[in-house]
Scaffold this motif. Sequence first.
Motif, short mmCIF file in Angstrom:
data_model
loop_
_atom_site.label_atom_id
_atom_site.label_comp_id
_atom_site.label_asym_id
_atom_site.label_seq_id
_atom_site.Cartn_x
_atom_site.Cartn_y
_atom_site.Cartn_z
N GLY B 29 0.82 -1.22 0.00
CA GLY B 29 0.00 0.00 0.00
C GLY B 29 0.84 1.26 0.00
O GLY B 29 0.44 2.29 -0.52
N ARG B 74 -6.68 -5.48 2.06
CA ARG B 74 -6.64 -4.10 2.58
C ARG B 74 -7.28 -4.05 3.96
O ARG B 74 -8.28 -4.76 4.22
CB ARG B 74 -7.39 -3.15 1.65
N SER B 76 -9.28 -2.02 5.30
CA SER B 76 -10.71 -1.72 5.32
C SER B 76 -11.52 -2.91 4.82
O SER B 76 -12.63 -3.16 5.31
CB SER B 76 -10.99 -0.49 4.46
N ASP B 77 -10.99 -3.64 3.85
CA ASP B 77 -11.74 -4.79 3.33
C ASP B 77 -11.87 -5.88 4.38
O ASP B 77 -12.91 -6.54 4.49
CB ASP B 77 -11.05 -5.35 2.08
N ARG B 80 -14.42 -4.74 6.95
CA ARG B 80 -15.78 -4.69 6.42
C ARG B 80 -16.29 -6.05 5.95
O ARG B 80 -17.42 -6.16 5.53
CB ARG B 80 -15.84 -3.69 5.26
N LEU B 96 -10.66 -0.60 12.56
CA LEU B 96 -11.40 0.62 12.24
C LEU B 96 -11.05 1.78 13.17
O LEU B 96 -11.40 2.93 12.89
CB LEU B 96 -12.90 0.35 12.29
N ALA B 101 -9.98 6.54 7.13
CA ALA B 101 -10.58 5.67 6.12
C ALA B 101 -9.71 5.58 4.88
O ALA B 101 -9.56 4.51 4.29
CB ALA B 101 -11.97 6.21 5.76
N GLN B 102 -9.13 6.71 4.48
CA GLN B 102 -8.29 6.69 3.28
C GLN B 102 -7.08 5.78 3.46
O GLN B 102 -6.71 5.03 2.56
CB GLN B 102 -7.79 8.11 2.97
N LEU B 103 -6.46 5.88 4.63
CA LEU B 103 -5.27 5.05 4.87
C LEU B 103 -5.66 3.58 4.98
O LEU B 103 -4.96 2.71 4.46
CB LEU B 103 -4.56 5.52 6.14
N ARG B 104 -6.79 3.31 5.62
CA ARG B 104 -7.22 1.91 5.74
C ARG B 104 -7.56 1.31 4.38
O ARG B 104 -7.42 0.12 4.17
CB ARG B 104 -8.44 1.81 6.67
N ASN B 105 -8.03 2.17 3.47
CA ASN B 105 -8.33 1.69 2.12
C ASN B 105 -7.09 1.32 1.34
O ASN B 105 -7.14 0.50 0.43
CB ASN B 105 -9.08 2.78 1.33
N ALA B 106 -5.99 1.95 1.67
CA ALA B 106 -4.75 1.70 0.92
C ALA B 106 -3.87 0.67 1.62
O ALA B 106 -3.24 -0.16 0.98
CB ALA B 106 -3.98 3.00 0.74
#
Lengths: 160, 349, 758
Positions: B29, B74, B76-77, B80, B96, B101-106
């Motif tokens: 990431g 990732r 976030s994935d 979720r 979480l 959120a942006q960093l967790r997405n990457a």
Amino acid sequence: MTRSLTLTINGTKHDIELEDARPTLLDVLRERVGLTGTKKGCDRGQCGACTVLVDGRRINSCLALAMSHDGAEITTIEGVADGETLHPVQAAFIENDGFQCGYCTPGQIMSAIGLFSENGTANDPEQLREGMSGNICRCAAYAGITEALLDAQTRLSGKE
Amino acid sequence: MNLFDYKRPSSIADAVAAGAEPGAAYLAGGTNLLDLMKVGARKPDVLVDISRLPGLGEIETLQDGSVRIGALVRNSDLARDAGFAKAYPAVAEALLSGASAQLRNAATVGGNLMQQTRCLYFYDQQSRCNRRQPGAGCDAIGGETGKHAVLGWTKQCIATHPSDFCVALAALDASVELQGPDGARSVSLEEFYTLPTEDTPGGADVRPGELVTALTLPADAAHFAGHARYIKLRDRTSYAFAIVSAAAMADISDGVVQDIRIAMGGVAARPWRARAAEAALKSKAPTPELISAAAEAALADASPSGDNAYKIELAKRLVHRAIEQALAGTPQTIPALPGSVFAAQAAGR
Amino acid sequence: MADTPIAPAGHVRLGSNSGQSMTRREGVAKVTGKANYAADNKPEGLLHAVYLESGIARGKVISLNTEAALAHPGVVHVMTPENAPSLAVSPDEKPVPFSARMEVLQDNRVRYAGQPIALVLAETLEAATEGARLLAPEYEAEPARIGFENGEAYDPEFVTTGTPPARQVGDIDAERKKAAHTVEVTVDTPLQYHNAMEPHVIIAQWDGDKLTIDMPNQAIGLARAGIATYLGIDPENVTLRSPYLGGGFGSKAVVFGPQYLAMLAAREVGRPVKLVLRRDQMFGPVQHRSATRQTVRIDLDKDGRILALDHHSLSTTSSFDDWLESAANASLSIYASPAIKVSHTGLRVDTGTPGAVRAPGLASGTAALEVAVDAAAYRMKQDPLDFRLLNYAETDPGTGKPFSAKALRECYAEGAARFGWKGRPLEPGQMRDADGYLTGWGVGTALFHAPFFPAKASAVIRSDGSVGAQTSGADMGQGAWTALAQMAADGLGMPADEIEFEIGHSGLPDGSVAGGSAHTASAGSALFAAGSDAVRQVAEIAMNDPESPLYGAGNEGVRASGGRLHRVDDPARGETYAEILTRAGIAEVEGQGRGRREKSAAEQYAMYSHGAVFAEVKIDPDLYQVRVSRLVGAFAAGRIINPRLAKSQLNGGMIWGLSFALHEEGIHDLRSGRPINNDLAGYHVPVLADVPSVESILVEEHDPHANALGIKGVGEIGITGTVGAIANAVWHATGVRPQRYPIHIKDLLEGELARQRG
């Protein structure tokens, strides 16, 4: 050693030549492609001003190596309005005064669009606040931002 | 950042071969590595981009009931993933509660494991740091130490491990799978992080060329789904590292704690399992006195590494709180403010 | 030029635009990414510049590896003290207001960590960044002097820029002898850095001796004068464009060393140069708020009336310049007291020079004063709001002058009602919410100066019916694009969305400084006057034209609206500006306007905006994490031009207060002097989750003296009062009286442990 990559940005394919592999996605957008709507606030993933959607997900473009996203679909603030019609999130930010200086605003809006695609339009204000806490607004337009998010949700759910 | 070569191998074998070259670093990431390169704390000669390697992006339940999480999933994935969050709610909540959120997405789960300490002196390139340069000395000692370690530190290094995710994982006896030039190995997540000694600064136990390929949660990790919490004390409501954090997870039947897991974050160079605290409650019907005894036991070996004695008291209280909340049962849904001490307030709205 | 006659003060009627909650004029540009911030420009042939900052706080640079930097691919030029061109005026001179001593590679001396010590130019940002790193400086370091214990104290000649450092009203010793009670508190405030989201940036390009600059700037006229002086060129040869600022908060009022380096470098290499500060570089040469250690002593009579108020501030500054936070002066204008003493001591430390940060003086000063006042109220066992009302100042305590207007009583009342203050328990630690969180309520009084700066504007009415107005003023987010246009439109007798409007360019009439919360009053008055002046000229043409229906109507017989002049006695009789000018064969008329304040009013009255802030905090009873669950502020600031934008300013200000109370803290390592939390992960400001509820109430206030339009400011007052309100709420929840900002979890925990120990 020069490098090349291809990005599809707001629906348009761009073949990009780089002097070397170092540039971030943010610096490619701003300095090479000329899309300067995306802002650099900290360059360290600590403020969210550079938020864009990569393959539909919001990320900090300052901590994304451009080469690593060769072939990706990028959406920036320049690509969210439909011609002259603003995206509901954009309209809600204006209507609710969800910004002051406007520098963090492209990142806020891209982050909100990302948030709604992650969460749907659940209308728990705390969830919205938490979900948008990666976007710092130093003017502290937070009251307006919260109102804008709630308003945008209403607009978006009306559209659905 | 320095000039570097960039490679994007298409198989794990090719990646490991490239990664074994001197000066190579794996890029997934990039949320931590690029940051470190920007400040000059890392200067790799080659970035081996593993972000598209096949087979590392799955969350699988294996036949024995254990769960294997590919290193490229990732953050976030994973959080979720409905099945995962239901079985391991404290892990999802910990994820979480971290970053944005942006960093967790990457950020990937493998990268989360490999992230470096946030010690101010590790980041300040003018300061001496044994982690950056073994033998250089540690300028954190005697400096601004309010957030530093209270367990397992030595004069070599007083830094803490910043991950939330890893705290919950450590509680569940997770293990790390690595692939290196000499083959694959698996190591417990807790031991993956070596503590500083009198002579060495400690850090992630990764051998040259080794690549984190997966995380595994053993089958019994799912026994704690009904009583699991992660709480993170911080000085901003969100988007802040923990001052101290605690995961508590219990397996309860007939009013008796059949098994319990307790781990702390922000207190040491590794996510810190509090086994003495677990022992204080295991096979017992929990009482306030026992919970207090467990919290005391969790910090029994703690000592300040600077101006941070307050963290010891806070950590005790946080462990106490985490146990209480775990015993009260996992919330139906992850709170709107995950891991927050204000989660209850948020839920009440 | 024809100044519009100043109408009887406070009686000027604004038209249909002012007072309306219009959305931002530049809103679409800002939400679509089209708003042009300085760093978005890319002139042909652009070079990127990155400066290397000092890693020591005091000493000398003894070597720089320029060869290594120049060998890096893409690096074009390296500027060091050995080859840097000089400024026309020493960078230690301060030739114009809003300038500061600065470092422009004039020598190898280091005065603070973060000071620029070399500049690298390269074809790409990446190459310039790495080139700077490759310079690998070596130093001869001297011990750093950082922190209250290590600085060098001195008695200042002035605080801020020319304010006397000490004042006394009444006989403090005599009053103290009468006192029944005494309360004294000491409160520390840390270094705070502006950290606008947009870092400081400049793009400089030369064409011969003509310089064009894209640079966010709050004071275009002064910046232009300073740049011309330092570079030895004619001010007419300096073009400064600053249509949008990504926040300023004071730090973009001054042009600093880094920007001058870029201007010099662009001239040296003959190519445009762009320099953007990295976030960590925002913690050095571009100012900050002084750290203060303040002591406030309040002596009270038996009923709780203040007899003597003594406020002292130790304020930090740099080793080489003199800005000092005027924190103690907060005690001159808020509470009535027969005797007041305010004083300051300077403390030289090895940092960059501090400067004005949003609400200078009063933010820090009220942060201490409001805590002391709260402690005094509790000593008297009085409700903190009642105590403030008991000590309400009917005239300005520091000068004895009447206030031009003061609706503070109404602010207290409306704020308290909205907040639900009634029934607040007197004792701390009494309130818990349904979830068990400690709950506390606190109040603070807000105050900010209402200065007025001479400003100029022009307006035009053309025979094709188009109209426009201009001033060089700046919008750093406060809403100048909108509020100023509203006022210009009212002067012009037009709807705001039908006028052309321009700000943010040095070629426009000098709109003065966007600062001091004075911009709307100052530049807005000038714009209104300019518009009125243009209309007056059109009216004169019509009234003297026998063919006009307005012929002979006389000055008082004509009114303008919607781009048309009509007779007051018969609105149907009139004609448009276009008809009047076309018939007269005049292409356009240009109106000029100045904003000004009546000299006699300025001498006679004390002028302030006032407010009351109420805070509710929730605190974990064991772990002491704090969340400000509600902020309610009621503010009286004269005439409000745009309530929507004014509320945004006030809400933002209150959140800055929250940030001051709980988050912001520039930490320097005491040994090296380096700022070590110099990024936005280390230097916290609030995120959205920190602000569940903030609300501003605009209290009606008519100020007949502040200026002809009765406008004061709302940009800074929100911070003042809020810091103390939150600290007082924290005390009310926990019983722990904060002794430093930001309030740490550690402090509340230790407060509890100390109480347990007895």
